[in-house]
Design a protein around this motif. Structure first.
Motif, PDB file in Angstrom:
ATOM      1  N   ASN A  35      -0.459  11.369   3.620  1.00 35.99           N
ATOM      2  CA  ASN A  35      -1.484  10.358   3.354  1.00 35.99           C
ATOM      3  C   ASN A  35      -2.649  10.496   4.328  1.00 35.99           C
ATOM      4  OD1 ASN A  35      -2.461   7.932   1.956  1.00 35.99           O
ATOM      5  ND2 ASN A  35      -2.117   6.924   3.913  1.00 35.99           N
ATOM      6  N   GLU A  79      -3.442  -0.339   8.493  1.00 38.03           N
ATOM      7  CA  GLU A  79      -4.849  -0.657   8.809  1.00 38.03           C
ATOM      8  C   GLU A  79      -5.588   0.615   9.188  1.00 38.03           C
ATOM      9  OE1 GLU A  79      -6.280  -3.500   8.387  1.00 38.03           O
ATOM     10  OE2 GLU A  79      -4.425  -4.544   7.806  1.00 38.03           O
ATOM     11  N   GLU A 131       3.456   8.302   4.837  1.00 37.25           N
ATOM     12  CA  GLU A 131       2.437   7.560   5.588  1.00 37.25           C
ATOM     13  C   GLU A 131       1.939   8.345   6.805  1.00 37.25           C
ATOM     14  OE1 GLU A 131       0.908   5.081   4.642  1.00 37.25           O
ATOM     15  OE2 GLU A 131       2.164   3.813   3.380  1.00 37.25           O
ATOM     16  N   LEU A 165       3.670   1.263  -1.807  1.00 34.62           N
ATOM     17  CA  LEU A 165       3.783   0.139  -0.884  1.00 34.62           C
ATOM     18  C   LEU A 165       4.507  -1.029  -1.539  1.00 34.62           C
ATOM     19  CD1 LEU A 165       0.215   0.186   0.735  1.00 34.62           C
ATOM     20  CD2 LEU A 165       2.353   0.910   1.800  1.00 34.62           C
ATOM     21  N   ARG A 166       4.187  -1.303  -2.782  1.00 34.39           N
ATOM     22  CA  ARG A 166       4.824  -2.414  -3.482  1.00 34.39           C
ATOM     23  C   ARG A 166       6.287  -2.110  -3.801  1.00 34.39           C
ATOM     24  NH1 ARG A 166       1.363  -6.356  -5.253  1.00 34.39           N
ATOM     25  NH2 ARG A 166      -0.791  -5.996  -4.593  1.00 34.39           N
ATOM     26  N   PHE A 215      -5.035   6.582  -4.369  1.00 35.12           N
ATOM     27  CA  PHE A 215      -5.077   5.178  -3.949  1.00 35.12           C
ATOM     28  C   PHE A 215      -4.121   4.342  -4.794  1.00 35.12           C
ATOM     29  CE2 PHE A 215      -6.538   0.822  -4.088  1.00 35.12           C
ATOM     30  CZ  PHE A 215      -6.868   0.531  -2.775  1.00 35.12           C
ATOM     31  N   HIS A 245      -0.544   5.197  -3.813  1.00 32.48           N
ATOM     32  CA  HIS A 245      -0.218   4.618  -2.509  1.00 32.48           C
ATOM     33  C   HIS A 245       0.090   3.134  -2.646  1.00 32.48           C
ATOM     34  CE1 HIS A 245      -1.452   4.112   2.007  1.00 32.48           C
ATOM     35  NE2 HIS A 245      -0.154   3.978   1.819  1.00 32.48           N
ATOM     36  N   GLU A 246      -0.746   2.423  -3.392  1.00 32.44           N
ATOM     37  CA  GLU A 246      -0.520   0.987  -3.591  1.00 32.44           C
ATOM     38  C   GLU A 246       0.816   0.754  -4.292  1.00 32.44           C
ATOM     39  OE1 GLU A 246      -1.325  -3.019  -3.144  1.00 32.44           O
ATOM     40  OE2 GLU A 246      -2.430  -1.317  -2.316  1.00 32.44           O
ATOM     41  N   GLU A 275       3.572  -2.848   4.100  1.00 36.25           N
ATOM     42  CA  GLU A 275       2.175  -3.285   4.142  1.00 36.25           C
ATOM     43  C   GLU A 275       1.279  -2.061   4.221  1.00 36.25           C
ATOM     44  OE1 GLU A 275       1.036  -6.378   3.906  1.00 36.25           O
ATOM     45  OE2 GLU A 275       3.065  -7.203   3.758  1.00 36.25           O
ATOM     46  N   ARG A 276       0.068  -2.159   3.657  1.00 43.06           N
ATOM     47  CA  ARG A 276      -0.879  -1.049   3.763  1.00 43.06           C
ATOM     48  C   ARG A 276      -1.315  -0.897   5.210  1.00 43.06           C
ATOM     49  NH1 ARG A 276      -4.102   2.102   0.576  1.00 43.06           N
ATOM     50  NH2 ARG A 276      -3.297   1.128  -1.310  1.00 43.06           N
TER      51      ARG A 276
END
Length: 202
Positions: A93, A202, A89, A193-194, A186, A189-190, A199-200
């Motif tokens: 990223n 901001e 992160e 996160l899961r 993308f 990354h999702e 949380e993604r």
């Protein structure tokens, strides 16, 4: 880890609206198995079918939210995984997001304007930096990839997109109609996160 049915639903959270073939490309599952899972999910009310494509519904998301803690409990409890996602992160990223902006735009007289890709040297420089970032990402995510083979699959797909972009297919950097580097990033990354319960940003 997720069972095949849960994995099919999970993949729809990464791709949003997709065919069985597109979902199978992400996970490596047999298309027939994905289709069977989607048919069950539609019957269960977890997924909505729309002209050959599918979209996860609220019931499907609730099912996954309940499944993730148990499915990824061991992975989430591993310190090396927590360190890896933090490094992802705060490092690579952010680097990919910056490089994507640099690919899509150039600075002219102090203002950012759309990149028409007329400057081959400029584009080559970005592709070189993207390639080095991809190499770094493979190292950063190794603790997670060792526990979750799907992460390795994402890394391979990123490499494929990069090769195509380096071969002159510029859409494979950030195009939305192909499995471009940015599109696959993308999705990855999702997924991360899961998997890790974050949380993604901001």
């Amino acid at each position: 880890m997720l069972d095949p049915y849960q994995l099919t639903l999970h993949t729809l959270t990464l791709r949003q609206l997709a065919s069985a073939e597109q979902l199978a490309e992400i996970t490596g599952q047999p298309v027939a198995d994905v289709k069977a899972g989607l048919e069950k999910a539609v019957a269960d009310g977890a997924v909505v079918a729309a002209r050959g494509s599918y979209m996860i519904g609220p019931a499907g998301r609730e099912l996954l939210d309940a499944a993730y803690p148990d499915a990824f409990a061991g992975l989430r409890a591993t310190p090396a995984v927590a360190e890896a996602i933090e490094a992802f992160e705060t490092g690579v990223n952010k680097r990919v997001l910056s490089l994507t902006t640099d690919w899509q735009t150039v600075e002219v007289d102090g203002a950012r304007v759309p990149n028409d890709h007329a400057d081959a040297d400029y584009d080559a420089g970005i592709l070189d930096r993207l390639g080095r970032t991809h190499e770094k990402t493979q190292k950063v995510l190794r603790p997670i990839a060792d526990a979750d083979p799907l992460v390795d699959r994402f890394l391979d797909r990123l490499g494929t997109a990069l090769i195509r972009a380096e071969g002159g297919e510029t859409d494979y950097v950030s195009g939305v109609r192909v499995d471009s580097f940015h599109t696959v990033w993308f999705q990855m990354h999702e997924h991360l996160l899961r998997v890790t319960g974050r949380e993604r940003p901001e």
